[in-house]
Scaffold this motif. Structure first.
Motif, PDB file in Angstrom:
ATOM      1  N   PHE A 248       0.783  -1.272   0.070  1.00 12.90           N
ATOM      2  CA  PHE A 248       0.103   0.009  -0.081  1.00 12.90           C
ATOM      3  C   PHE A 248       0.842   1.144  -0.054  1.00 12.90           C
ATOM      4  CE2 PHE A 248      -4.314  -1.664   1.809  1.00 12.90           C
ATOM      5  CZ  PHE A 248      -4.407  -2.566   0.810  1.00 12.90           C
ATOM      6  N   SER A 249       1.882   1.164   0.866  1.00 12.31           N
ATOM      7  CA  SER A 249       2.710   2.391   1.116  1.00 12.31           C
ATOM      8  C   SER A 249       3.854   1.990   1.947  1.00 12.31           C
ATOM      9  CB  SER A 249       2.154   3.772   1.716  1.00 12.31           C
ATOM     10  OG  SER A 249       1.507   3.469   2.810  1.00 12.31           O
ATOM     11  N   GLY A 250       4.967   2.964   2.163  1.00 13.73           N
ATOM     12  CA  GLY A 250       5.807   2.711   2.980  1.00 13.73           C
ATOM     13  C   GLY A 250       6.965   1.761   2.188  1.00 13.73           C
ATOM     14  N   ASP A 251       7.477   0.924   3.225  1.00  9.87           N
ATOM     15  CA  ASP A 251       8.841   0.166   2.933  1.00  9.87           C
ATOM     16  C   ASP A 251       8.341  -0.548   1.533  1.00  9.87           C
ATOM     17  OD1 ASP A 251      10.909  -2.077   4.683  1.00  9.87           O
ATOM     18  OD2 ASP A 251      11.035  -1.606   2.501  1.00  9.87           O
ATOM     19  N   PRO A 252       9.327  -0.334   0.487  1.00  9.59           N
ATOM     20  CA  PRO A 252       8.833  -0.832  -0.711  1.00  9.59           C
ATOM     21  C   PRO A 252       9.268  -2.544  -0.702  1.00  9.59           C
ATOM     22  CG  PRO A 252      10.985   0.537  -0.790  1.00  9.59           C
ATOM     23  CD  PRO A 252      10.440   0.636   0.447  1.00  9.59           C
TER      24      PRO A 252
ATOM     25  N   GLU B 170       8.521 -12.624  -1.130  1.00  5.98           N
ATOM     26  CA  GLU B 170       8.633 -10.993  -0.760  1.00  5.98           C
ATOM     27  C   GLU B 170       8.468 -10.509  -2.239  1.00  5.98           C
ATOM     28  OE1 GLU B 170      12.546 -10.441   0.874  1.00  5.98           O
ATOM     29  OE2 GLU B 170      13.526 -10.438  -0.875  1.00  5.98           O
ATOM     30  N   ALA B 171       8.423  -9.077  -2.220  1.00  4.70           N
ATOM     31  CA  ALA B 171       8.127  -8.370  -3.423  1.00  4.70           C
ATOM     32  C   ALA B 171       8.744  -7.073  -3.156  1.00  4.70           C
ATOM     33  CB  ALA B 171       6.663  -8.348  -3.929  1.00  4.70           C
ATOM     34  N   GLU B 172       9.127  -6.369  -4.259  1.00  3.51           N
ATOM     35  CA  GLU B 172       9.958  -5.371  -4.283  1.00  3.51           C
ATOM     36  C   GLU B 172       9.050  -3.977  -5.103  1.00  3.51           C
ATOM     37  OE1 GLU B 172      14.105  -4.878  -4.937  1.00  3.51           O
ATOM     38  OE2 GLU B 172      13.927  -2.928  -4.085  1.00  3.51           O
ATOM     39  N   PHE B 173       8.566  -3.236  -4.530  1.00  2.00           N
ATOM     40  CA  PHE B 173       8.022  -1.998  -5.294  1.00  2.00           C
ATOM     41  C   PHE B 173       8.972  -1.204  -5.963  1.00  2.00           C
ATOM     42  CE2 PHE B 173       4.747   0.956  -6.710  1.00  2.00           C
ATOM     43  CZ  PHE B 173       5.044   1.974  -6.345  1.00  2.00           C
ATOM     44  N   ILE B 174       9.192  -0.968  -7.191  1.00  2.00           N
ATOM     45  CA  ILE B 174      10.160  -0.224  -7.859  1.00  2.00           C
ATOM     46  C   ILE B 174       9.435   0.795  -8.530  1.00  2.00           C
ATOM     47  CG2 ILE B 174      12.144   0.176  -8.929  1.00  2.00           C
ATOM     48  CD1 ILE B 174      13.040  -2.707  -8.373  1.00  2.00           C
ATOM     49  N   LYS B 175       9.246   2.137  -7.955  1.00  2.00           N
ATOM     50  CA  LYS B 175       8.345   3.079  -8.657  1.00  2.00           C
ATOM     51  C   LYS B 175       8.831   3.322  -9.951  1.00  2.00           C
ATOM     52  CE  LYS B 175       5.688   7.043  -7.574  1.00  2.00           C
ATOM     53  NZ  LYS B 175       5.532   8.391  -6.467  1.00  2.00           N
ATOM     54  N   SER B 176      10.273   3.594 -10.147  1.00  2.09           N
ATOM     55  CA  SER B 176      10.809   4.123 -11.365  1.00  2.09           C
ATOM     56  C   SER B 176      10.772   3.082 -12.641  1.00  2.09           C
ATOM     57  CB  SER B 176      12.295   4.434 -11.059  1.00  2.09           C
ATOM     58  OG  SER B 176      12.903   3.212 -10.540  1.00  2.09           O
TER      59      SER B 176
ATOM     60  N   PHE C  19       6.525  -4.598  -9.693  1.00  5.81           N
ATOM     61  CA  PHE C  19       6.436  -5.425  -8.298  1.00  5.81           C
ATOM     62  C   PHE C  19       6.788  -6.736  -8.310  1.00  5.81           C
ATOM     63  CE2 PHE C  19       4.768  -5.073  -4.298  1.00  5.81           C
ATOM     64  CZ  PHE C  19       3.852  -6.076  -3.874  1.00  5.81           C
ATOM     65  N   ASN C  20       7.900  -6.916  -8.624  1.00  4.71           N
ATOM     66  CA  ASN C  20       8.460  -8.625  -8.972  1.00  4.71           C
ATOM     67  C   ASN C  20       8.258  -9.210  -7.676  1.00  4.71           C
ATOM     68  OD1 ASN C  20       8.809  -7.348 -11.478  1.00  4.71           O
ATOM     69  ND2 ASN C  20      11.002  -7.908 -11.410  1.00  4.71           N
ATOM     70  N   LEU C  21       7.827 -10.532  -7.794  1.00  5.00           N
ATOM     71  CA  LEU C  21       7.734 -11.591  -6.607  1.00  5.00           C
ATOM     72  C   LEU C  21       9.021 -12.184  -6.563  1.00  5.00           C
ATOM     73  CD1 LEU C  21       5.735 -12.689  -4.286  1.00  5.00           C
ATOM     74  CD2 LEU C  21       5.221 -14.494  -6.210  1.00  5.00           C
ATOM     75  N   ARG C  22       9.588 -12.671  -5.524  1.00  5.85           N
ATOM     76  CA  ARG C  22      10.789 -13.381  -5.197  1.00  5.85           C
ATOM     77  C   ARG C  22      10.761 -14.374  -4.125  1.00  5.85           C
ATOM     78  NH1 ARG C  22      13.715  -7.917  -5.613  1.00  5.85           N
ATOM     79  NH2 ARG C  22      13.818  -8.032  -3.432  1.00  5.85           N
TER      80      ARG C  22
END
Lengths: 113, 114
Positions: free
Chosen positions: B51-55, B64-70, B74-77
Motif C-alpha cells: 500500500f505504501s511505506g517500505d517498498p 517477498e516483493a519489491e515495489f520499484i516506482k521508477s 512489483f516483482n515477486l521473489r
C-alpha cells in the motif's frame, strides 16, 4: 479462517441455457465482486456490488448478465442465455468496510457446449 | 488504460532454485499492488500486498516483493522454492484507492520439479 464459498465447482451447460452461479461471501463483508478468467487469459473484472446495487460493471457485463443478493447471504451471477465464449472460470470475491484486500472463492468452472 | 502485465507465462524450476516473477503496472496515480497464488483446485490466496511505506514487502510462505516506482514493477521473489510452491501466481493492482477494482495480470504458472 472465513471463506468465500462458490457452488458448483464445475458446471456444464448447453448454449442458450440460463445458468446461475452461486457464492456465499464472508458474513460481515459489504462489497462483492465477480471476476472471470477465460482459459489462458487474464482474470477480468465483471461487476462490483455494494449496498444492494451494482456499483460498477465492465464492458463484459452486458444485458445477458445479472447479479443478485436475494437473501442477505448468497450472491449470485446469472447468465441468461449462455454463449460458447462464456466458458471460463468465474470467481466471486468479497471484502469488508476496511480495505485490506479481497477474499476470493475457489471458482466455478463454466463450460458451455 | 490501467493494466498489469506478467511477462512469464510458465516458469519451471528445480527445488531450491531462486524465483523471481515479473510484474509491471501502468501508471495511473495511486496504486496498491498485490500478489495472489492459486494452488491447484483451490481459491486465490493473498500472498502479500503493498500500500505504501517500505517498498520491500514480505508475505507468507517466504515470499517477498519489491515495489520499484521508477520501473513500474512489483516483482515477486523467493530465495529457495519448494515443490509445494507449484501453483499459478497472479499480480494485481488496485487503482484509485479502496473504491477501485482489482486489475489482474495474466498469471504465471510455476512448476517446481522435485
Amino acid at each position: 479462517e472465513p471463506e468465500v464459498t462458490q457452488t458448483p465447482s464445475h458446471q456444464v451447460t448447453q448454449m442458450g441455457q440460463e445458468v446461475i452461479l452461486r457464492c456465499v461471501p464472508i458474513s460481515n463483508h459489504l462489497y462483492f465482486y465477480w471476476y472471470r478468467q477465460i482459459l489462458g487469459q487474464k482474470v477480468e473484472f465483471l461487476v462490483s456490488f455494494y449496498n444492494n446495487e451494482i456499483s460498477e460493471k465492465s464492458e463484459i457485463f452486458d444485458d445477458q448478465f445479472s447479479v443478485e443478493r436475494p437473501d442477505g447471504s448468497n450472491f449470485t451471477l446469472k447468465i441468461r442465455s449462455t454463449k460458447l465464449e462464456d466458458s471460463a472460470m468465474y470467481f466471486c470475491a468479497s471484502r469488508g468496510r476496511t480495505f485490506d484486500g479481497y477474499t476470493f472463492g475457489s471458482g466455478t468452472r463454466l463450460t458451455v457446449v | 488504460a490501467q493494466s498489469v502485465s506478467q511477462h512469464n507465462h510458465h516458469v519451471i524450476l528445480s527445488e531450491a532454485a531462486s524465483l523471481e516473477l515479473g510484474c509491471n503496472y501502468s501508471y495511473g496515480g495511486t496504486v496498491n499492488l498485490f500478489w495472489y497464488v492459486q494452488y491447484p483446485g483451490q481459491h486465490l490466496q493473498l500472498l502479500l500486498k503493498y500500500f505504501s511505506g517500505d517498498p520491500l514487502v514480505k508475505g507468507i510462505k517466504g515470499f517477498e516483493a519489491e515495489f520499484i516506482k521508477s520501473k513500474f514493477s512489483f516483482n515477486l521473489r523467493k530465495p529457495s522454492v519448494q515443490w509445494s510452491d507449484t501453483a499459478e501466481y497472479f499480480c494485481a493492482g488496485l487503482y484509485g484507492g479502496s473504491q477501485g477494482n482489482l486489475i489482474f495480470g495474466k498469471g504465471t504458472k510455476l512448476s517446481v520439479k522435485p
